[in-house]
Design a protein around this motif. Sequence first.
Motif, PDB file in Angstrom:
ATOM      1  N   LYS A 236       1.260   3.217  45.229  1.00 44.23           N
ATOM      2  CA  LYS A 236       1.315   2.408  44.007  1.00 44.23           C
ATOM      3  C   LYS A 236       1.372   3.340  42.799  1.00 44.23           C
ATOM      4  CE  LYS A 236      -0.986  -1.338  41.534  1.00 44.23           C
ATOM      5  NZ  LYS A 236       0.223  -2.175  41.505  1.00 44.23           N
ATOM      6  N   LEU A 237       2.481   3.297  42.082  1.00 41.87           N
ATOM      7  CA  LEU A 237       2.666   4.110  40.896  1.00 41.87           C
ATOM      8  C   LEU A 237       2.707   3.280  39.628  1.00 41.87           C
ATOM      9  CD1 LEU A 237       5.492   6.428  42.308  1.00 41.87           C
ATOM     10  CD2 LEU A 237       3.034   6.912  42.228  1.00 41.87           C
ATOM     11  N   LEU A 238       3.195   2.043  39.743  1.00 43.84           N
ATOM     12  CA  LEU A 238       3.393   1.174  38.586  1.00 43.84           C
ATOM     13  C   LEU A 238       2.578  -0.099  38.749  1.00 43.84           C
ATOM     14  CD1 LEU A 238       7.301   1.458  38.409  1.00 43.84           C
ATOM     15  CD2 LEU A 238       5.625   2.915  37.250  1.00 43.84           C
ATOM     16  N   SER A 239       2.687  -0.970  37.782  1.00 42.69           N
ATOM     17  CA  SER A 239       2.119  -2.312  37.850  1.00 42.69           C
ATOM     18  C   SER A 239       3.167  -3.295  37.352  1.00 42.69           C
ATOM     19  CB  SER A 239       0.848  -2.408  36.998  1.00 42.69           C
ATOM     20  OG  SER A 239       1.166  -2.277  35.616  1.00 42.69           O
ATOM     21  N   GLN A 240       2.846  -4.563  37.433  1.00 39.74           N
ATOM     22  CA  GLN A 240       3.768  -5.599  36.972  1.00 39.74           C
ATOM     23  C   GLN A 240       4.119  -5.391  35.496  1.00 39.74           C
ATOM     24  OE1 GLN A 240       4.769  -8.277  39.062  1.00 39.74           O
ATOM     25  NE2 GLN A 240       6.208  -8.919  37.489  1.00 39.74           N
ATOM     26  N   GLU A 241       3.164  -4.863  34.736  1.00 37.57           N
ATOM     27  CA  GLU A 241       3.341  -4.741  33.286  1.00 37.57           C
ATOM     28  C   GLU A 241       3.987  -3.420  32.877  1.00 37.57           C
ATOM     29  OE1 GLU A 241       0.387  -5.491  34.736  1.00 37.57           O
ATOM     30  OE2 GLU A 241       0.601  -7.668  34.435  1.00 37.57           O
ATOM     31  N   THR A 242       3.864  -2.387  33.731  1.00 34.91           N
ATOM     32  CA  THR A 242       4.301  -1.055  33.285  1.00 34.91           C
ATOM     33  C   THR A 242       5.692  -0.657  33.745  1.00 34.91           C
ATOM     34  OG1 THR A 242       3.246   0.003  35.196  1.00 34.91           O
ATOM     35  CG2 THR A 242       1.917  -0.229  33.197  1.00 34.91           C
ATOM     36  N   GLY A 243       6.362  -1.468  34.569  1.00 34.77           N
ATOM     37  CA  GLY A 243       7.704  -1.095  34.956  1.00 34.77           C
ATOM     38  C   GLY A 243       8.165  -1.731  36.254  1.00 34.77           C
ATOM     39  N   TYR A 244       9.224  -1.158  36.852  1.00 37.22           N
ATOM     40  CA  TYR A 244       9.796  -1.657  38.098  1.00 37.22           C
ATOM     41  C   TYR A 244      10.365  -0.482  38.878  1.00 37.22           C
ATOM     42  CZ  TYR A 244      14.197  -1.178  35.507  1.00 37.22           C
ATOM     43  OH  TYR A 244      15.235  -0.671  34.795  1.00 37.22           O
ATOM     44  N   TYR A 245      10.727  -0.759  40.143  1.00 36.69           N
ATOM     45  CA  TYR A 245      11.292   0.262  41.020  1.00 36.69           C
ATOM     46  C   TYR A 245      12.761  -0.052  41.293  1.00 36.69           C
ATOM     47  CZ  TYR A 245       6.397   1.346  42.117  1.00 36.69           C
ATOM     48  OH  TYR A 245       5.067   1.670  42.048  1.00 36.69           O
ATOM     49  N   THR A 246      13.579   0.987  41.286  1.00 36.45           N
ATOM     50  CA  THR A 246      14.964   0.880  41.742  1.00 36.45           C
ATOM     51  C   THR A 246      15.078   1.624  43.072  1.00 36.45           C
ATOM     52  OG1 THR A 246      15.863   0.743  39.515  1.00 36.45           O
ATOM     53  CG2 THR A 246      17.374   1.415  41.265  1.00 36.45           C
TER      54      THR A 246
END
Length: 497
Positions: A236-246
């Motif tokens: 887990k690097l991000l959250s719903q609020e901090t970004g998205y994954y490509t």
Amino acid sequence: MLAKAVLSLGLWLQFAAGQNTPERGPQPSASNSEGDLLFLLDSSGSVSYYEFSRVKEFMWDLVQPFTFGPRDVQTSIIHISTTPTMEFPFDRYLSSGTLQQAIRDTQQLMGDTNTGKALSYAKEKFFSDEAGARPDVPKVLVWVTDGFSTDDISEPMQLLKDMGVTVFIVSTGRGSYLELSAAASQPPEKHLYFVDVDDLPIITKELRDAILDVIQANRLHAVDITSSSFRLMWPKLLSQETGYYTLEYAPIDDLARKRTKQVSGAHTSLMLSNLAPETTYEVALIPESNVHYFPPQTTRVTTLAEETSPAQVLISESGPYSFHVSWAPTLDSVISYQILYGPLPGNSVKLLEVDGEHNSTVVENLAPNTTYLVTVTAVYKSGKEKSLSAKACTQEEGSKVRHLRFEDMGPNTLKASWDSADGKVLGYRVRCRRQTGPSSVISVSPQIHSVILTDLASGTTNKVCVKPMYKNQPGKRLCRMVHMQPEAQGYKHRQRA
């Protein structure tokens, strides 16, 4: 957008130059790992004290190189018994010395082998703050078993895997390969081990390396690899609020076929499907954060060889007018099976259609004593077809029994036994024509293949015949002459010419 495009192009140029990190490269360091590791320990009465002690030694040898702590590896043990019991929570022992002593002090509980209950209990503890489990870290279950369970394991095991738990199984007994390979994470050759309890050290390093592949911190990796899919997992690097994954992926021999998916920052896994079998894919995970920069992660995953059906065709239960056809394996990708059959030689062919969920059928209304060519064709959802043929022979009409034999049961008494006749036998009729004394006829059900014959005088030769009974045609009798020796010397028999 320009920066993203340049970054993406750079990644794929690295792939083309072979500079990516392969899924199976140099072994990772055990000190750079993070995950919750749960041992499902068979503590029931089916395991001897010696076996239980050897398994405890194996557990410690397996985890000894790991670094333990709230940001490293945490370990727990759940006993399989009549009632599942947690030996200690994940966060209790966070040093090698205390964990080693805790494993040594673990006592066998005895009781029943209720593995299904233990798996349901494990599902609760794997995601429980009370048990010291951590969110958003890899979860690994190592089940050490003698191969037996008194309750069902399929449903609770599947629930665990659906929740992202990677399941390794070590069988030290005579467990069913089909059952255990379905229970373990896929593919089974990387997650299922059969080994004698005295040979557990042989698999220790291999299993430890496989666990490291899952719990290696900050590493993109694939699990549940099949011929057409695999699941990608990452920390887990991000959250719903901090970004998205490509996520970008393509076959290494055709990078122009690159496909792209995007998922929210709340995700830590994604299933990729509709892939080609026996193909190596380059995969890139690009965290798109509006707070911090995270470097892309890459890996290489090879799909398994495609399982095809039918791989084998079996003919059984052959009678004068029918036989049973079965095939394997059954696959979700097959929508139906076509069974073509016809006599050899000849040009007459008939067709049966069977739903793709079934793997057998009965072919009826056939000619007796005839050879047939049977072809089973699998029709796949993709439209392709695969066929496999076998020869089948119907029995003679009115088949006869085989191997009529006798056993001396005492003075003037014999036991007549025979092997069953082919086809749907309604029963058997046994006729005994005595040289001296009356003849007798005995009728028995189709499940009975022997009768007792009495009043056979010493020194006489008697004729015994067994005839199968059918609904629509007479059976052929098998006869033998039986000579009773005088003075209790036994008997002799010869087959009728």
